[in-house]
Design a protein around this motif. Sequence first.
Motif, PDB file in Angstrom:
ATOM      1  N   HIS A   8      -6.854  12.639 -11.455  1.00 10.66           N
ATOM      2  CA  HIS A   8      -5.724  13.561 -11.392  1.00 10.66           C
ATOM      3  C   HIS A   8      -4.420  12.829 -11.610  1.00 10.66           C
ATOM      4  O   HIS A   8      -4.356  11.604 -11.541  1.00 10.66           O
ATOM      5  CB  HIS A   8      -5.690  14.300 -10.042  1.00 10.66           C
ATOM      6  CG  HIS A   8      -5.576  13.413  -8.837  1.00 10.66           C
ATOM      7  ND1 HIS A   8      -6.666  12.965  -8.135  1.00 10.66           N
ATOM      8  CD2 HIS A   8      -4.495  12.882  -8.207  1.00 10.66           C
ATOM      9  CE1 HIS A   8      -6.270  12.210  -7.130  1.00 10.66           C
ATOM     10  NE2 HIS A   8      -4.948  12.132  -7.149  1.00 10.66           N
ATOM     11  N   ALA A  10      -0.615  12.932 -10.015  1.00 13.18           N
ATOM     12  CA  ALA A  10       0.012  13.461  -8.810  1.00 13.18           C
ATOM     13  C   ALA A  10       1.528  13.531  -8.946  1.00 13.18           C
ATOM     14  O   ALA A  10       2.169  12.611  -9.460  1.00 13.18           O
ATOM     15  CB  ALA A  10      -0.360  12.610  -7.609  1.00 13.18           C
ATOM     16  N   GLN A  55      -2.247  17.050  -8.924  1.00 14.56           N
ATOM     17  CA  GLN A  55      -2.233  17.020  -7.464  1.00 14.56           C
ATOM     18  C   GLN A  55      -0.776  17.137  -7.036  1.00 14.56           C
ATOM     19  O   GLN A  55       0.060  16.330  -7.432  1.00 14.56           O
ATOM     20  CB  GLN A  55      -2.821  15.701  -6.960  1.00 14.56           C
ATOM     21  CG  GLN A  55      -2.850  15.577  -5.447  1.00 14.56           C
ATOM     22  CD  GLN A  55      -3.379  14.219  -5.010  1.00 14.56           C
ATOM     23  OE1 GLN A  55      -2.880  13.189  -5.427  1.00 14.56           O
ATOM     24  NE2 GLN A  55      -4.406  14.221  -4.182  1.00 14.56           N
ATOM     25  N   HIS A  79       1.806   9.339  -8.798  1.00 10.49           N
ATOM     26  CA  HIS A  79       0.772   8.370  -9.158  1.00 10.49           C
ATOM     27  C   HIS A  79      -0.242   8.963 -10.124  1.00 10.49           C
ATOM     28  O   HIS A  79      -0.311  10.173 -10.307  1.00 10.49           O
ATOM     29  CB  HIS A  79       0.059   7.826  -7.909  1.00 10.49           C
ATOM     30  CG  HIS A  79      -0.755   8.835  -7.147  1.00 10.49           C
ATOM     31  ND1 HIS A  79      -0.266   9.522  -6.050  1.00 10.49           N
ATOM     32  CD2 HIS A  79      -2.031   9.281  -7.305  1.00 10.49           C
ATOM     33  CE1 HIS A  79      -1.215  10.321  -5.567  1.00 10.49           C
ATOM     34  NE2 HIS A  79      -2.286  10.206  -6.316  1.00 10.49           N
ATOM     35  N   SER A  81      -4.318   8.888 -10.765  1.00 12.26           N
ATOM     36  CA  SER A  81      -5.533   8.561 -10.032  1.00 12.26           C
ATOM     37  C   SER A  81      -6.697   8.336 -10.988  1.00 12.26           C
ATOM     38  O   SER A  81      -7.004   9.172 -11.843  1.00 12.26           O
ATOM     39  CB  SER A  81      -5.877   9.705  -9.071  1.00 12.26           C
ATOM     40  OG  SER A  81      -7.048   9.381  -8.357  1.00 12.26           O
ATOM     41  N   GLU A 129      -3.757   5.051  -8.211  1.00 12.08           N
ATOM     42  CA  GLU A 129      -4.693   5.299  -7.118  1.00 12.08           C
ATOM     43  C   GLU A 129      -6.101   5.157  -7.666  1.00 12.08           C
ATOM     44  O   GLU A 129      -6.407   5.727  -8.715  1.00 12.08           O
ATOM     45  CB  GLU A 129      -4.486   6.722  -6.577  1.00 12.08           C
ATOM     46  CG  GLU A 129      -5.469   7.133  -5.497  1.00 12.08           C
ATOM     47  CD  GLU A 129      -5.339   8.606  -5.141  1.00 12.08           C
ATOM     48  OE1 GLU A 129      -5.079   8.916  -3.983  1.00 12.08           O
ATOM     49  OE2 GLU A 129      -5.459   9.467  -6.045  1.00 12.08           O
TER      50      GLU A 129
HETATM   51 CO    CO Z   1      -3.928  11.267  -5.574  1.00 11.97          CO
END
Ligand code: CO
Length: 135
Positions: A8, A10, A55, A79, A81, A129
């Motif tokens: 994802h 974010a 996200q 971030h 991921s 992440e």
């Molecule tokens: Co995340």
Amino acid sequence: MLPYNIDHVAIAVRDLDATLESLQKLFGVEAVSREVVIDQGVEEAMVPLGGTALQLLGATGPDTPVGRFLEKRGEGLHHISVAVADLDAALEHLRAAGARLIDETPQDGGGGARIAFVHPATVAGTLIELVEFDG
Ligand code: CO
């Protein structure tokens, strides 16, 4: 340590409800999950989008990582991921390669996932992440 997908992207938001409403209105997408992760100081909503997901991250208070992020930088990309099959092996690999890690050991990411953050100084100022799902 091969990432197999972007899990994802974010985005830090000040108002989770308002942002979800905008996404619904503009793109017809909706959150499939929403949860408060106490350890991380966030309330997060996951919105599937094509083969990946957005996200949305809201802060549970001003003195949390996302709260401080919003204060300093405002809303926006927080971030990226990356899904990995084996988080322990990924962290070991990155450490050996000289990457700066925020999390030396895996943390609870909510939804049964284990996560760890790699410092933005490691890759072009972008917080990364790593996420490992159980099963
Ligand atoms: Co995340």
